[in-house]
Motif scaffolding. Structure first.
Motif, PDB file in Angstrom:
ATOM      1  N   ILE A 159      76.351 164.573  38.708  1.00 46.62           N
ATOM      2  CA  ILE A 159      75.668 165.620  37.932  1.00 46.62           C
ATOM      3  C   ILE A 159      76.691 166.491  37.216  1.00 46.62           C
ATOM      4  O   ILE A 159      76.535 166.830  36.039  1.00 46.62           O
ATOM      5  CB  ILE A 159      74.772 166.470  38.853  1.00 46.62           C
ATOM      6  CG1 ILE A 159      73.587 165.641  39.361  1.00 46.62           C
ATOM      7  CG2 ILE A 159      74.269 167.717  38.117  1.00 46.62           C
ATOM      8  CD1 ILE A 159      72.824 166.306  40.487  1.00 46.62           C
ATOM      9  N   ARG A 164      72.386 162.589  35.594  1.00 48.88           N
ATOM     10  CA  ARG A 164      71.146 163.269  35.995  1.00 48.88           C
ATOM     11  C   ARG A 164      70.634 162.825  37.366  1.00 48.88           C
ATOM     12  O   ARG A 164      70.680 161.651  37.706  1.00 48.88           O
ATOM     13  CB  ARG A 164      70.056 163.012  34.955  1.00 48.88           C
ATOM     14  CG  ARG A 164      70.372 163.604  33.599  1.00 48.88           C
ATOM     15  CD  ARG A 164      69.278 163.321  32.602  1.00 48.88           C
ATOM     16  NE  ARG A 164      69.515 163.988  31.328  1.00 48.88           N
ATOM     17  CZ  ARG A 164      68.707 163.933  30.296  1.00 48.88           C
ATOM     18  NH1 ARG A 164      67.585 163.243  30.371  1.00 48.88           N
ATOM     19  NH2 ARG A 164      68.995 164.575  29.165  1.00 48.88           N
ATOM     20  N   ALA A 211      70.379 168.301  33.885  1.00 47.92           N
ATOM     21  CA  ALA A 211      70.848 167.747  35.151  1.00 47.92           C
ATOM     22  C   ALA A 211      69.770 166.966  35.894  1.00 47.92           C
ATOM     23  O   ALA A 211      70.039 166.403  36.955  1.00 47.92           O
ATOM     24  CB  ALA A 211      71.373 168.865  36.051  1.00 47.92           C
ATOM     25  N   GLN A 213      65.959 164.459  35.580  1.00 53.78           N
ATOM     26  CA  GLN A 213      64.874 163.799  34.874  1.00 53.78           C
ATOM     27  C   GLN A 213      63.879 163.257  35.889  1.00 53.78           C
ATOM     28  O   GLN A 213      64.234 162.959  37.033  1.00 53.78           O
ATOM     29  CB  GLN A 213      65.376 162.695  33.951  1.00 53.78           C
ATOM     30  CG  GLN A 213      65.961 161.470  34.605  1.00 53.78           C
ATOM     31  CD  GLN A 213      66.457 160.478  33.550  1.00 53.78           C
ATOM     32  OE1 GLN A 213      67.334 160.781  32.746  1.00 53.78           O
ATOM     33  NE2 GLN A 213      65.889 159.273  33.563  1.00 53.78           N
TER      34      GLN A 213
END
Length: 294
Positions: A159, A164, A211, A213
């Motif tokens: 991250i 992500r 950062a 999804q």
């Protein structure tokens, strides 16, 4: 589904909790014409311009009979596209049988495409596995390993490098089709990363919207294992290994851990290497050709 697509409820408000169990929508043109063999009655029924225009051209008695015969099968709901009006006859039958009649301004093709994709995802078979799901440079990866091995810490490093988080600890895998596995969270753990000695962290609050999804297609299964002395790790192994989830095979890689190894960097390398392989390039095969030129 009503809220997702902002559908207007024309009739059957009290029946909006009717279950939808099939993922593909259906246009009942043949059924309105009197042919009921293979009628997929458990599917959402979509009425486009063809169906509504056909019904308008019938006599009152014919229209009443044709609609009554279709409504008799009690499909989950009817959705009228193009914001078509003149639906009094449909409204009456749907109210009588307690079936939702919905309407959308979308075109028939657009609505069916969106609805099929949405229902396929919502109704897909799913399992929950222990691990971490991340998206690395657009590539979905499932990180697995024994508790305490360092999965969440690896995710944190990824991250910080611009990748992500999708899910930590409890990863939900959905089988969208025989070749596609979708990784997502269970809702409760959304945006949270659990770090030993630190506690829970909301990655969106700390690192920003980029950062996290909600979901990603899983294309790599990476297992973190403890390094064993005197173990032979053949990094030039050409044979691809796989892990299977609900019948979907996913390329499998093991990464042995020892102090000083850049695990996040190895995950990044594995992701980029997988992408090159999908483009037809294998570094191992290229190397072997150099060793044994024809």
């Amino acid at each position: 589904m009503v809220a997702k697509f902002q559908l207007e409820v024309v009739a059957g408000m009290e029946a909006l909790d009717r279950p939808i169990r099939k993922s593909r929508v259906h246009r009942p043109g043949l059924e309105f014409a009197g042919y009921y063999d293979f009628f997929p009655i458990e599917h959402v029924q979509v009425l486009g311009k063809k169906e509504i225009t056909y019904l308008h051209k019938l006599t009152h008695e014919e229209r009443d009979e044709r609609i009554g015969n279709v409504v008799h099968y009690h499909p989950p709901c009817f959705v009228v596209t193009w914001n078509q009006d003149g639906l009094e006859y449909l409204t009456a039958h749907c109210r009588k049988e307690g079936i939702p009649l919905l309407r959308t301004p979308r075109t028939t093709t657009e609505f069916m495409t969106l609805a099929d994709a949405y229902l396929a995802k919502m109704l897909a078979p799913e399992i929950q596995v222990h691990g971490v799901c991340v998206n690395v440079a657009g590539i979905g990866i499932l990180l697995r390993g024994k508790s305490g091995i360092g999965k969440s810490e690896t995710a944190l490093t990824l991250i910080r490098r611009g990748h992500r988080l999708v899910a930590d600890d409890a990863v939900v895998l959905k089988k969208i089709n025989p070749q596609t596995l979708l990784g997502t969270h269970n809702g409760t753990t959304r945006e949270f990363l659990a770090l030993r000695s630190v506690g829970l962290m909301n990655v969106v609050r700390v690192y920003g919207r980029g950062a996290f999804q909600d979901e990603t297609r899983i294309v790599l299964d990476i297992e973190l294992i403890r390094w064993k002395e005197n173990e032979l790790y053949n990094d030039l192994e050409l044979e691809q290994k796989y892990t299977e989830y609900m019948g979907v095979r996913v390329p499998h890689i093991q990464i042995p851990l020892q102090p000083g190894r850049d695990v996040a960097g190895l995950v990044e390398a594995a992701a980029h290497n997988w992408y090159l392989q999908t483009q037809g390039y294998s570094a191992a095969e290229d190397f072997m050709r150099r060793l044994h030129p024809e």
